[in-house]
Write a protein that holds these residues in place. Structure first.
Motif, mmCIF file in Angstrom:
data_model
loop_
_atom_site.group_PDB
_atom_site.id
_atom_site.type_symbol
_atom_site.label_atom_id
_atom_site.label_comp_id
_atom_site.label_asym_id
_atom_site.label_seq_id
_atom_site.Cartn_x
_atom_site.Cartn_y
_atom_site.Cartn_z
ATOM 1 N N PRO A 299 -7.889 -7.515 -9.136
ATOM 2 C CA PRO A 299 -7.636 -8.613 -8.200
ATOM 3 C C PRO A 299 -7.091 -9.882 -8.835
ATOM 4 O O PRO A 299 -6.410 -10.656 -8.152
ATOM 5 C CB PRO A 299 -9.019 -8.871 -7.575
ATOM 6 C CG PRO A 299 -9.767 -7.597 -7.754
ATOM 7 C CD PRO A 299 -9.283 -7.036 -9.057
ATOM 8 N N SER B 118 -1.970 -6.655 -7.852
ATOM 9 C CA SER B 118 -2.494 -5.603 -6.982
ATOM 10 C C SER B 118 -4.015 -5.671 -6.952
ATOM 11 O O SER B 118 -4.669 -5.461 -7.979
ATOM 12 C CB SER B 118 -2.048 -4.218 -7.463
ATOM 13 O OG SER B 118 -2.684 -3.198 -6.708
ATOM 14 N N GLN B 119 -4.560 -5.957 -5.794
ATOM 15 C CA GLN B 119 -6.016 -5.971 -5.662
ATOM 16 C C GLN B 119 -6.612 -4.576 -5.815
ATOM 17 O O GLN B 119 -7.799 -4.449 -6.112
ATOM 18 C CB GLN B 119 -6.405 -6.588 -4.314
ATOM 19 C CG GLN B 119 -6.071 -8.066 -4.211
ATOM 20 C CD GLN B 119 -6.477 -8.673 -2.884
ATOM 21 O OE1 GLN B 119 -6.732 -7.954 -1.917
ATOM 22 N NE2 GLN B 119 -6.542 -9.998 -2.826
ATOM 23 N N ARG B 120 -5.815 -3.548 -5.627
ATOM 24 C CA ARG B 120 -6.303 -2.188 -5.816
ATOM 25 C C ARG B 120 -6.520 -1.870 -7.295
ATOM 26 O O ARG B 120 -7.276 -0.950 -7.629
ATOM 27 C CB ARG B 120 -5.322 -1.177 -5.214
ATOM 28 C CG ARG B 120 -5.222 -1.242 -3.702
ATOM 29 C CD ARG B 120 -4.482 -0.048 -3.159
ATOM 30 N NE ARG B 120 -4.442 -0.073 -1.695
ATOM 31 C CZ ARG B 120 -3.961 0.931 -0.951
ATOM 32 N NH1 ARG B 120 -3.478 2.017 -1.540
ATOM 33 N NH2 ARG B 120 -3.951 0.846 0.360
ATOM 34 N N GLY C 4 -0.645 -2.428 -0.839
ATOM 35 C CA GLY C 4 -1.228 -2.172 0.465
ATOM 36 C C GLY C 4 -0.161 -2.033 1.536
ATOM 37 O O GLY C 4 0.939 -1.537 1.289
ATOM 38 N N THR D 204 -0.732 -6.422 2.160
ATOM 39 C CA THR D 204 -2.111 -6.824 2.417
ATOM 40 C C THR D 204 -2.969 -6.844 1.167
ATOM 41 O O THR D 204 -4.021 -7.491 1.140
ATOM 42 C CB THR D 204 -2.751 -5.878 3.447
ATOM 43 O OG1 THR D 204 -2.609 -4.518 2.973
ATOM 44 C CG2 THR D 204 -2.082 -6.007 4.809
ATOM 45 N N GLU D 205 -2.511 -6.149 0.101
ATOM 46 C CA GLU D 205 -3.330 -6.066 -1.113
ATOM 47 C C GLU D 205 -2.554 -6.382 -2.384
ATOM 48 O O GLU D 205 -3.037 -6.119 -3.485
ATOM 49 C CB GLU D 205 -3.949 -4.675 -1.219
ATOM 50 C CG GLU D 205 -4.881 -4.312 -0.080
ATOM 51 C CD GLU D 205 -5.408 -2.898 -0.209
ATOM 52 O OE1 GLU D 205 -6.262 -2.671 -1.081
ATOM 53 O OE2 GLU D 205 -4.938 -2.024 0.546
#
Length: 367
Positions: A299, A294-296, A164, A268-269
């Motif tokens: 998670p 990586s939350q993208r 992010g 942020t991610e």
């Protein structure tokens, strides 16, 4: 996404790249330990064309030439510059001697790979940049840590947006360095930032970009043999809410079991964290490690790709390879002397911050 099937999409594109044509001739100025341990082993890995070497100590140059099968040992820099098959001069000498060598090489139409720091003053660095521009040759800087596996992979992860928006970068090192193995370096007033943490500044800049200002401090260790600082802390403010920190201590008295050399990039991610293996049992070193979340992508999953290579010597192929590709492709190198002025602004802003005990904006340097 199947996190267990990582082979294709998880290629982190971290290994040094070489030009299509490897015949470009290279001449090396300097036959010190770094050339023997890093430059030439890396160039041998890449199959590069080393034509000759020069050093003020001819015996040292001849010994290295025999070890690595280098065909020519030159009596002077000028004789090296006369060789028609040499396209690049690889400079591996203390920075104070570099401006004059670059000017001679550029005037002879040779491209240059400069040692770091590019100059012991910002004015010296500008002189080198102007010499390259005046004679229309390409100049690059051997800031090779940005090609170390962990840092290069971190750059790829960040550029792909997997963490992010960047928020925080840190490099922390706590080791013991015997500076007396380089006698000349013990006599200079500016040591740790100038010849070591400059790599961390450049590496963070390669991943997160250039900060706005720096607040730094440097100190010595009681009884140290060196005149310059051997401990440093550097705080960096980037545009917006992003921040950075470098903490570097070369006086760890506890032994190698307590040494560490880590990096961490947060967004942020996502989060990237790893180790700089080259410093754990220097000079032997070990491979870098890397983990990222990586939350993208997922998670709750920490990816742990295995990295091959290390800062020494593998990353030295990155700096030379990038210069060679820039020459072949008719473009500026990522590590060009022009670009390196931003790293030098970070360096000299740090020293001014230490001297004046205040945050220093990068645009104050050279203005």
């Amino acid at each position: 996404m199947d996190v267990n099937n990582q082979a294709g999409w998880l290629d982190l594109d971290y290994k040094p790249k070489l030009p299509k044509d490897l015949s470009c001739g290279i001449g090396i100025v300097g036959a010190g330990a770094i050339v023997q341990a890093c430059h030439l082993p890396a160039y041998r890995m890449g199959g590069l064309n080393i034509i000759g070497i020069y050093d003020v100590d001819r015996d040292k140059a001849e010994a290295i030439a025999r070890q690595f099968g280098i065909p020519h040992v030159f009596d002077t820099v000028e004789r090296m510059l006369e060789h028609p098959d040499i396209t690049i001069i690889d400079i591996a000498i203390p920075a104070k001697f570099q401006p004059s060598i670059v000017e001679k090489a550029a005037a002879a139409g040779k491209n240059v790979l400069c040692q770091k720091p590019l100059g012991e003053s910002y004015e010296d660095a500008l002189h080198i940049v102007k010499s390259c521009e005046r004679f229309r040759v390409k100049g690059a800087v051997n800031q090779q840590m940005r090609w170390s596996p962990g840092i290069r992979a971190s750059r790829t992860i960040t550029e792909r947006g997997w963490i992010g928006m960047p928020t925080q970068a840190s490099i922390q090192v706590n080791i013991f360095t015997d500076w007396s193995q380089w006698p000349w370096i013990t006599q200079i007033e500016r040591l740790e930032l100038m010849y070591h943490s400059i790599h961390y500044m450049d590496s963070i800049r390669s991943v997160f970009g250039t900060p706005e200002y720096i607040y730094a401090d440097g100190s010595k260790f009681p009884g140290q043999v060196s005149r310059g600082e051997t401990r440093s802390m550097i705080f960096m403010k980037f545009p917006g809410e992003c921040r950075g920190l470098i903490h570097d201590n070369h006086n760890n008295i506890a032994g190698q079991d307590d040494w560490y050399a880590t990096f961490r990039f947060e967004g942020t991610e996502g989060i990237i964290k790893g180790t700089n293996g080259a410093l754990y049992n220097y000079p032997d070193g070990r491979e870098d490690t890397l983990q990222f979340l990586s939350q993208r992508i997922d998670p709750g999953y920490w990816f742990s790709p295995k990295l091959e290579g290390r800062w020494f010597p593998h990353a030295f192929l990155g700096t030379m390879g990038e210069l060679m590709r820039a020459i072949e492709e008719g473009r500026e190198a990522e590590n060009s002397v022009q670009d390196n002025l931003l790293t030098l602004q970070m360096l000299f802003a740090s020293y001014r911050s230490i001297e004046e005990n205040r945050p220093v904006r990068l645009d104050e340097i050279g203005s």
